[in-house]
Design an enzyme around this catalytic site. Structure first.
Site, mmCIF file in Angstrom:
data_model
loop_
_atom_site.group_PDB
_atom_site.id
_atom_site.type_symbol
_atom_site.label_atom_id
_atom_site.label_comp_id
_atom_site.label_asym_id
_atom_site.label_seq_id
_atom_site.Cartn_x
_atom_site.Cartn_y
_atom_site.Cartn_z
ATOM 1 N N SER A 195 0.859 -1.190 0.000
ATOM 2 C CA SER A 195 0.000 0.000 0.000
ATOM 3 C C SER A 195 0.890 1.233 0.000
ATOM 4 C CB SER A 195 -0.904 -0.028 1.240
ATOM 5 O OG SER A 195 -1.461 1.247 1.439
ATOM 6 N N HIS A 201 -0.925 -1.256 -4.381
ATOM 7 C CA HIS A 201 -2.246 -0.900 -3.857
ATOM 8 C C HIS A 201 -2.295 0.610 -3.616
ATOM 9 C CE1 HIS A 201 -5.907 -1.941 -1.501
ATOM 10 N NE2 HIS A 201 -5.540 -0.950 -0.713
ATOM 11 N N ASP A 221 -4.448 3.759 -2.298
ATOM 12 C CA ASP A 221 -5.588 4.090 -1.430
ATOM 13 C C ASP A 221 -6.083 5.503 -1.684
ATOM 14 O OD1 ASP A 221 -6.048 1.760 0.319
ATOM 15 O OD2 ASP A 221 -3.966 2.091 0.908
ATOM 16 N N MET A 264 -8.807 8.305 -0.863
ATOM 17 C CA MET A 264 -9.792 8.679 0.172
ATOM 18 C C MET A 264 -10.277 10.103 -0.082
ATOM 19 S SD MET A 264 -7.887 7.157 3.542
ATOM 20 C CE MET A 264 -6.867 5.659 3.450
ATOM 21 N N HIS A 291 -7.916 1.431 -4.737
ATOM 22 C CA HIS A 291 -8.924 1.186 -3.701
ATOM 23 C C HIS A 291 -9.695 2.486 -3.483
ATOM 24 C CE1 HIS A 291 -9.608 -0.141 0.799
ATOM 25 N NE2 HIS A 291 -10.729 0.045 0.127
ATOM 26 N N MET A 335 -11.992 4.590 -1.729
ATOM 27 C CA MET A 335 -12.738 4.893 -0.499
ATOM 28 C C MET A 335 -13.344 6.275 -0.683
ATOM 29 S SD MET A 335 -9.927 3.299 2.098
ATOM 30 C CE MET A 335 -8.659 3.399 0.841
ATOM 31 N N MET A 348 -11.849 -6.020 4.259
ATOM 32 C CA MET A 348 -11.128 -5.042 5.091
ATOM 33 C C MET A 348 -10.953 -5.608 6.497
ATOM 34 S SD MET A 348 -10.343 -2.561 3.143
ATOM 35 C CE MET A 348 -9.543 -1.605 4.450
ATOM 36 N N ASP A 404 -6.884 -6.502 3.648
ATOM 37 C CA ASP A 404 -6.248 -5.183 3.727
ATOM 38 C C ASP A 404 -6.468 -4.573 5.105
ATOM 39 O OD1 ASP A 404 -5.284 -2.611 3.252
ATOM 40 O OD2 ASP A 404 -6.918 -2.040 1.897
ATOM 41 N N GLY A 408 -3.661 -3.758 8.714
ATOM 42 C CA GLY A 408 -2.979 -4.354 9.862
ATOM 43 C C GLY A 408 -2.247 -5.645 9.550
HETATM 44 C C1 DX5 Z 1 -6.837 1.570 5.061
HETATM 45 C C2 DX5 Z 1 -6.230 1.297 3.695
HETATM 46 C C3 DX5 Z 1 -5.135 0.288 3.769
HETATM 47 C C4 DX5 Z 1 -3.975 0.743 4.603
HETATM 48 C C5 DX5 Z 1 -3.021 -0.388 4.854
HETATM 49 O O1 DX5 Z 1 -7.808 2.530 4.940
HETATM 50 O O2 DX5 Z 1 -7.219 0.815 2.820
HETATM 51 O O3 DX5 Z 1 -4.742 -0.101 2.466
HETATM 52 O O4 DX5 Z 1 -3.281 1.814 4.021
HETATM 53 O O5 DX5 Z 1 -2.059 0.033 5.782
HETATM 54 P P1 DX5 Z 1 -1.578 -0.908 6.976
HETATM 55 O O6 DX5 Z 1 -0.965 -2.132 6.342
HETATM 56 O O7 DX5 Z 1 -0.563 -0.064 7.683
HETATM 57 O O8 DX5 Z 1 -2.756 -1.232 7.818
HETATM 58 ZN ZN ZN Z 2 -6.545 -0.149 0.933
#
Ligand code: DX5
Ligand code: ZN
Length: 213
Positions: A6, A31, A33, A35, A64, A66, A135, A173, A175
């Site tokens: 990510s 990946h 992200d 947002m 991704h 969001m 998720m 995805d 943690g």
């Molecule tokens: C969370 C994202 C993830 C996140 C992953 O909103 O969709 O892709 O960045 O980051 P880690 O691996 O640190 O949880």
């Molecule tokens: Zn993500």
């Protein structure tokens, strides 16, 4: 295991180098992200960022989304160089219609479920989906703690995919590290997305470790 770093956790001052290192370490994809400050309480990257990454790598890019209205922006994300768009079933849109439209325009997609959403909600959309993304944190931020209950969803989704002879890849995805990644692998995941774990250490070593799980 397949690994998808990510990129929002990368060292942004050395983005080109970080992407190249993810590639040479044998990542399956990158990946991205996105947002919008509405669907999740955070703002990250957009079209120009993805276009810049696309210029510098041949890696497979999964975006991704969001965002509240993926139906308004999906085309520009495709045009920016995304290979696969990951669409949340929680977005306030008619999911099936948008997925059909994306497919009709030659795009590939995956379906995403949040921690509070039963994984069954994704099942009607899996037939032509490249990916089902479960998720394992509430989306919005990297570096959160893995939600253990998501493992049960992986088991359930794996069974559904197998029973229905689908080609959908199962991805997780949030943690993900060496310990939670192993649990996810055992529960049936194909692809591990990982941000803070990979980029807080030697990228090549972390990716190699996740791949070996
Ligand atoms: C969370 C994202 C993830 C996140 C992953 O909103 O969709 O892709 O960045 O980051 P880690 O691996 O640190 O949880
Ligand atoms: Zn993500």
């Amino acid at each position: 295991m397949l690994v998808s770093p990510s990129i929002i956790s990368a060292d942004m001052g050395n983005l080109k180098d970080q992407v190249a290192r993810c590639d040479s370490a044998g990542s399956y994809s990158l990946h991205l992200d996105v947002m919008d400050g509405h669907f999740v309480p955070n703002l990250t990257i957009g079209f120009d960022f993805i276009r810049a990454i696309r210029k510098n790598t041949g890696m497979k890019l999964e975006t991704h989304l969001m965002i509240d209205r993926p139906d308004r922006y999906y085309r520009r994300f495709m045009e920016s160089g995304s290979d696969t768009l990951l669409i949340h079933v929680e977005s306030p849109i008619v999911t099936g219609e948008l997925l059909k439209t994306i497919q009709g325009e030659g795009g590939k997609y995956g379906v995403v479920v949040n921690p509070e959403t039963p994984v069954e909600r994704s099942f009607p959309f899996l037939e032509n989906a490249e990916i089902l993304l479960v998720m394992s944190v509430h989306p919005g931020f990297s570096g959160q703690k893995f939600i253990q209950e998501s493992l049960g969803k992986l088991v359930e989704a794996r069974k559904y995919i197998k029973d229905h002879g689908l080609k959908t890849l199962l991805e997780i995805d949030g943690g993900i590290n060496d310990v939670t990644g192993k649990m996810a692998a055992d529960a049936g995941a194909d692809i591990l997305v990982s941000g803070s774990y990979i980029f807080s250490g030697v990228i090549e070593e972390k990716i190699a470790l996740l791949k070996s799980l």
